[in-house]
Design an enzyme around this catalytic site. Structure first.
Site: not given
Ligand SMILES: *Cc1c(COP(=O)(O)O)cnc(C)c1O
Length: 405
Positions: A101, A123, A388
């Site tokens: 993020k 938000e 992610s």
């Molecule tokens: C917020 C989050 C997501 C989901 O958000 P996307 O916009 O779909 O990438 C995925 N993985 C993690 C670790 C997150 O914090």
């Protein structure tokens, strides 16, 4: 490369179009006040973000503050447990603050600085976006208002503490169900009132134009790095790549590096407890076309055509739609969207932790679970997973609800 009539050599020039559409999806369905604000951001994006100075500053921040490039790890033990397919992970869990993020938050707040804004507004639901925004705001010395439902404030105490320590102002939203939807409404309202001094920063590739494009572009660093690193490591492209899709930002950035390659691309949605409406958040798999939060996409609707209640074990994937570009790539068939349910995901969470020493975010564990199923189907070749985020935020929840597996 041409795919179903779309030329991917020129894809990024043509998508989105000048009005923010990916085919029929996208656009900016907002009030006149907000339309002016969106136009201001679009214009600034096209001039400032293409300037040498902006690009150089963002590059330096990525290197010196975020810790980029993040590596790719070969998951050797996990691969051999499941057969011959070689699994690799792009380690966004090693990005500062522990997830992808920050890639778009640093870009958005840097843009705000160049635009002369004093305050950023956002938000947050589970608090991950709020923490990333608070981090970026602290870095740039900006005021930061994070709107959060009172229900979520109670549930997400550690993230609320993080935001406060980072100097953000957490604004409690008490009306309605007092969760994410109400927080979005309140944040938009505050922004419409004061858009001259503020910028609103959306947490994914969703919302009105230019956000789906801008957030994708800021996240594209993941795909650009990953493609180059994978070729350096193995001498070739991966056969398949996999990422989880909530709003779709980590997937959009990761996929963007490979759209023009002969690589199978898979997005993974949360199937939660099962395929019944209300038990999952797999919007592209089960939804239909509709408009919400300022954009046209594929969404899960209730009997009144309103955004349906959704559920996933991963609070970051718990959203009744996905970004317009995903809807477009879904219809086109360039990306295959599949699912992983809660159980498969928790198994993958423990598998990756035990076999590789990497505790993934539950969101990211969806991508791992799906990759393990895909590996069985493929039998040979390679799969690159976008990891992610890290799972520190999820450990207590997993132990309490699932125990040690
Ligand atoms: C917020 C989050 C997501 C989901 O958000 P996307 O916009 O779909 O990438 C995925 N993985 C993690 C670790 C997150 O914090």
């Amino acid at each position: 490369m041409k795919f179903n009539g779309i030329d991917f050599d020129t894809y990024f020039k043509n998508y989105p179009d000048a009005n923010g559409y990916f085919g029929k999806y996208g656009g900016a369905y907002v009030s006149d006040d907000l339309k002016k604000a969106m136009e201001e951001i679009t214009e600034a994006y096209f001039t400032i973000c293409k300037s040498r100075r902006f690009i150089d500053e963002l590059r330096r921040i990525r290197r010196e503050f975020q810790g980029r490039p993040t590596p790719i790890s070969h998951l050797e033990r996990l691969s051999s447990k499941y057969g011959n397919v070689q699994l690799y992970a792009k380690r966004e869990d090693l990005n500062h603050t522990g997830a992808h993020k920050l890639n778009h938050c640093m870009g958005e707040v840097l843009l705000a600085k160049y635009m002369g804004k004093k305050k950023v507004i956002a938000e947050t639901g589970a608090g991950q976006h709020g923490v990333a925004m608070a981090t970026a705001a602290a870095y740039f010395g900006m005021e930061c208002d994070i709107y959060m439902g009172s229900v979520d404030i109670k549930k997400q105490a550690p993230n609320v503490a993080r935001m406060k320590i980072l100097g953000a102002n957490v604004v409690e939203v008490t009306h309605g169900l007092a969760t994410l939807k109400e927080a979005v409404d309140s944040a938009f309202e505050a922004y419409a009132k004061d858009y001259k001094n503020c910028i609103y920063c959306i947490g994914s590739v969703v919302g009105p134009h230019p956000f789906p494009m801008m957030v994708r572009d800021f996240q594209s660093v993941v795909g650009i790095e990953a493609r180059e690193q994978f070729i350096d490591m193995t001498g070739e492209l991966p056969d398949a790549i996999v990422a989880c899709v909530g709003g779709g930002s980590n997937a959009a950035g990761f996929f963007s590096g490979f759209l023009n390659d002969p690589v199978a691309i898979h997005g993974v949605e949360p199937l939660g407890r099962g395929a019944k409406l209300g038990d999952h958040a797999a919007s592209l798999s089960y939804g239909t076309e509709g408009i919400m939060h300022g954009f046209n996409s594929i969404m899960l609707k209730d009997e009144n055509g309103e955004p349906a209640p959704v559920y996933s074990v991963a609070s970051g994937l718990d959203y009744p739609s996905s970004g317009p570009e995903h809807a477009f790539l879904h219809d086109l068939g360039r990306v295959t969207y599949g699912v992983a349910d809660d159980e498969e995901t928790i198994d993958a969470f423990f598998d990756l932790s035990r076999m590789e020493g990497i505790i993934p975010a539950i969101e990211s564990a969806h991508a791992v679970a799906y990759a393990l199923k895909l590996a069985k189907e493929m039998g040979r070749g390679s799969i690159l997973i976008n990891l992610s985020g890290r799972g520190d935020k999820d450990m207590d929840y997993v132990i309490e609800n699932y125990g040690i597996r």
